[in-house]
Every structure is written in C-alpha cells, then in structure tokens.
Design an enzyme around this catalytic site. Sequence first.
Site, short mmCIF file in Angstrom:
data_model
loop_
_atom_site.label_atom_id
_atom_site.label_comp_id
_atom_site.label_asym_id
_atom_site.label_seq_id
_atom_site.Cartn_x
_atom_site.Cartn_y
_atom_site.Cartn_z
N ALA A 14 0.85 -1.22 0.10
CA ALA A 14 0.01 -0.16 0.01
C ALA A 14 0.85 1.34 0.09
CB ALA A 14 -1.08 0.04 1.13
N GLY A 18 1.32 1.26 -5.16
CA GLY A 18 0.29 0.29 -4.79
C GLY A 18 -1.17 0.85 -4.82
N ARG A 43 -0.13 2.01 8.38
CA ARG A 43 -0.52 2.53 7.08
C ARG A 43 -1.71 2.09 6.32
NH1 ARG A 43 3.94 2.71 1.91
NH2 ARG A 43 5.11 4.12 3.33
N PHE A 185 4.67 3.82 -14.46
CA PHE A 185 5.45 5.28 -15.05
C PHE A 185 4.91 6.36 -14.25
CE2 PHE A 185 5.68 2.03 -18.58
CZ PHE A 185 6.97 1.84 -18.40
N ALA A 247 16.32 5.50 -16.88
CA ALA A 247 17.91 5.86 -17.05
C ALA A 247 17.88 6.88 -18.21
CB ALA A 247 18.35 4.49 -17.58
N LEU A 288 15.06 18.80 -20.42
CA LEU A 288 16.62 19.30 -20.91
C LEU A 288 16.69 20.44 -19.95
CD1 LEU A 288 16.37 19.35 -24.70
CD2 LEU A 288 17.68 18.15 -23.21
N CYS A 298 13.54 7.16 -7.50
CA CYS A 298 13.66 6.31 -9.11
C CYS A 298 15.07 6.40 -9.69
CB CYS A 298 12.44 6.36 -9.76
SG CYS A 298 11.03 5.88 -8.59
N ARG A 480 18.27 26.45 -10.24
CA ARG A 480 17.02 26.29 -11.22
C ARG A 480 16.66 26.98 -12.08
NH1 ARG A 480 16.54 20.51 -10.66
NH2 ARG A 480 16.99 19.94 -8.63
#
Length: 506
Positions: A14, A18, A43, A185, A247, A288, A298, A480
């Site tokens: 969870a 999930g 949780r 994703f 990647a 970019l 990730c 940034r």
Amino acid sequence: MDTAEVSSICCIGAGYVGGPTAAVMAYYNPHLTVTVVDRDQARIDRWNSENLPLYEPGLLQMLQSARDGSTEDMEHQQMATVSPQSERRRPNLLFSTDVAKNIGAADMILIAVNTPTKKRGLGAGRATDVTALEAVTKQIAIHAKAGAILVEKSTVPCRTADLIRETLKTYRPGVHFEVLSNPEFLSAGTAISDLVSPSRVLIGSQPTTEGLRAATALERVYSWVDPCKIMHTNTYSSELAKLVANAMLAQRISSINSISAICEKTGADIHEISNAIGADARIGSKYLKAGVGFGGSCFGKDIRSLAYLAETLGLPEVAEYWQQVLKINEWQGTRFARKVVKRLNGTLSGKKITVLGYAFKPGTDDTRESPALEGIRILLDDAPAEVAIFDPFCCPTVVREEVGRLCGSEVLKCNDGSVEVYENAYEACDRSHAIIIMTDCDEFRQSAKAGYEVSNLENRLDWPKIVYNLEKPRWVFDGRGIVDLDVMEKVGVRVEGIGRVGWGGL
Ligand code: UDX
Ligand code: UDX
C-alpha cells in the site's frame, strides 16, 4: 484463468505505487473488487481514513468514490467527464492487513512492494534488493488460488519474472501461474493523471497461449485506457523498458548539466541551448532543464540497477556508461554548493545561508535523494552561522528530523548546531548572506520574465521584500534557473546561476 473470470484483484503493497494504482483500477472498474493489502497496520489504517499516507492531487476524490461509494463530483475535470456511474456506487476498494486471505480470494495479484537498492552484501549500493518481492512471492505461492495471474508492478531487474516462477514452483509444485510484467511510470505529484491518461501501458507476457490470455485479462482491467496505448511485449522487454525509461530521462538531465558547465565558462546560455536543441523534434524539449541535478527515489536507484545488471552480464563498458550519468549528477550538485562557498570569499563563518526548496522537486514533500541535502552537507563543512531551510511543501518538523537523522542531530539549532527549518520564507531569508534556490517551485519564481508560466501568482515570494532584508553584498544562487538575472542585478543583487555566466562576468 479465462479473461472474463477476473472479478477480484489483490494489490500487495500500500505504498506510493500500490495505493494510487489500485484506487484508479477500482474507480474505473465498478464490477471488480480491488483489495490493497499491506503488513503495516498503521499504513492501512491511514488508507482507511481521510488522513491518507501520501498526497497526490485527485487521489482523495478517487478514494471517496471507490472506497466510500461517494458520487460527489470529481474535482479532476478529466475524471469527472469519464466518471463511470452517476448514482451511488458499490464501494469496491478495500484496504486490509489480512494478506493471506485476500491473496487467496484474488483472480489477479499485483506485486507493488518496495524494491530499494541493496544496502549490504553482494552488489551493495547498486543491486536491487528483492527481499520484499521474494517474501510476498512465497506468500502468494502458499495462499493463491490455482491459476491466479501475478503482475509485477514493482520496478525489478530484468528476468525477475523467472525468479518469481522458480519461487512459485518451489513452494507450490505442480500448480501453474502466469507472471506478467506491468511497470508503472508514475511521477510524484502527477500519479493520478499519469494513471488516468498514461502515455502507454506496458504489458509483458510469455509468448504462449496462457501468457497471452493473461495479458488480455490485464488489458481489460485497463478499461479506461485507449487500446492503442496498450503495448504488449515479452516479459523481459517490459521489465527492462522500465529501467531504461528512467535511465534515459536521467541521462538527458546529466547531458544538459554537463553542457551547463561549458556555458558558465564561455558565455553561452543553457536555457538558449535547451530551447535551440529541444526545437528539433528528434531531440524533443522535455527533461532538458539544467539544474542542481536529479533526485527522487527512482532515477538513481534504477540507473544503479541497470549498471549492475550490465556488469553482471559481463558488459563493463555498458555499466560504466550509465555510471557516468550518476557521476555527472553528483558532480553537478557538488560544484554548485562549492561555488556558493567560493563566491562568499571561501568562508561561511559567521554567515547565514538560506536554502529555498528541500524536496527533490516542486509540488511534493518527497525528500528521497534530494539534491538539497547533499548541498547542505557541503555547506555545513564550512561551519556557517546558520543554514536556514524553507520548502512550501515540506513539514518543518519532518525536515528537521530528517536532517538530524542524515547529518547528525548535533547540526540542528535546537542542539546548538546551525540548521534551522522555517515555516515562513521571509523569516528563513531575513538577514541572510546568500539565498540558494534548490527547487523550481512556482512560489520562488521571480517573474514571468524568466520565461516561465507562473500559475499561482498569489503564493509567489515577494522578492523585493526578501532582497531588502538580505545582508550585503546580496547574493542569490539560482540552482534551477528561475530568477531573472537582469531584474535582480538592477536592484543590486548578485546572481550566480547554472549554465550562464554569473555576477561579474567571465
Ligand atoms: C514502488 C515500487 O514497488 C518500486 O519498485 C518502484 O521502483 C517505486 O515504487 P513504493 O510503492 O514507493 O515502491 O514503496 P513503498 O511506498 O515503500 O510501499 C511498499 C509497501 O509494501 C509498504 O507499505 C510495505 O509495508 C509493503 N510491504 C513490503 C508488505 O506489505 N509486505 C512485504 O513483505 C514488504
Ligand atoms: C520519475 C519519472 O519521471 C517517472 O516516469 C518514474 O515512474 C519515476 O521517476 P519522479 O521521480 O517523480 O518521476 O520525478 P521527475 O519529475 O521525473 O523528476 C526527477 C528529478 O529530475 C527531479 O529532481 C527534477 O528536479 C529533475 N529534473 C527533471 C531536472 O533536473 N531537469 C528536468 O528537465 C527534469
């Protein structure tokens, strides 16, 4: 398992993946029962309350509909238009700690447990730790109905489906289970819209009749997705594609960051470079944006896993290529923090430094592998009087605890150290010798002139007020690329950024 027979789904884990995935599947499939199980009672209790364990825009509304049966208008416009029912619906999303029972009742089982980087032993710091996955596979082998379809949601090394099949055979010999790969994703902050309108849904299966039937059953669960966005591949391609997607995205960031260093030494401007190359449809304009480097749970983990996979396959050159993406990422963050120290005459002694942005990106309180933390560590080496932190999305108490845990509790102001976390940006910036911008929050954007759409005008920082209260010479380090150099310099601020020549020229 006939495709028509899938009526109950059990999602194990969870977490960030999930919970939202199950919520969207339940929401769009009122005929299915989706149960999310987790061994962590606290949780699960939070998933059963209004106080969810994570925030994602649109998630609470999905839950109120699927979990509670509410039919109030969905806040999310897109969801409202595709809402599958108009009268009060049968609640079909449940959260439970009864793992064994729910595994046993399911026609389809999603594995969404955590797969972090290994901390010790063989491959420590690079290989994926599949301990949780192995443990739940064993539970599935023991409790699942014969013929239940297993779906890997967690990000896993290529050929993990074989490991799952072997484990199933060991603990449940003679019973056949299909194993599919269906990677997620999801980005933090847009998980629900990523699920509702995915760029693609990848389903990896074995090229056998049973494999393809299982894949079709899963495709039907994605009932709200345009079929042309559902891609079928073999299991290994699907597993590997997830690692490669992250990647490649990270590689673009490291590539543009490497060029930003050249810009700083030549007079070229990295924003102009990004725009110029991004206009080429073959390159594309996304990912970019030069900055202090990528963070999050990730990108780093998946590149390390990919590089380790290459190494274990006897491909050291491939491993080295991907390692370099990480190396540039670390170097970029370090060189930015060192530039701060250098520009402040090589000493931070007696100075207050303000860090704006602590999470790994805007719009989230997720601080995993945040570039800000590494920057703070470097600043602390130079013993500043104060490091003041402000992030509009992070709870100060949580940040304080985390900095204490990761840098040592002695660095905190409450223990006579120098790190303080503020709830208010103006207090964090007051009498500061330098402001360091670590995330591209709209709140920090100085003006629309910097070339960006500014969405939440009312929350934007009052830069003239901040500048007025800075110690001279007023420094802003823009990690940034969100403040306007010309406007700042006109009001007497020295700006040093990434990918452009800073204050004082070349
Ligand atoms: C996910 C994916 O699984 C990971 O592979 C991907 O790369 C990123 O996102 P995430 O959802 O973020 O992980 O993990 P987390 O939020 O830690 O949730 C995992 C849950 O699984 C936890 O709540 C944990 O309690 C649960 N779990 C773990 C079990 O219920 N049983 C176990 O044996 C292990
Ligand atoms: C990422 C992937 O986008 C997602 O598809 C995958 O499932 C999980 O990993 P996430 O980690 O939420 O999602 O963040 P993302 O928005 O991709 O940003 C990652 C990092 O890259 C952030 O630190 C961000 O600031 C940085 N970044 C992003 C840049 O430095 N420049 C860019 O142009 C884009």
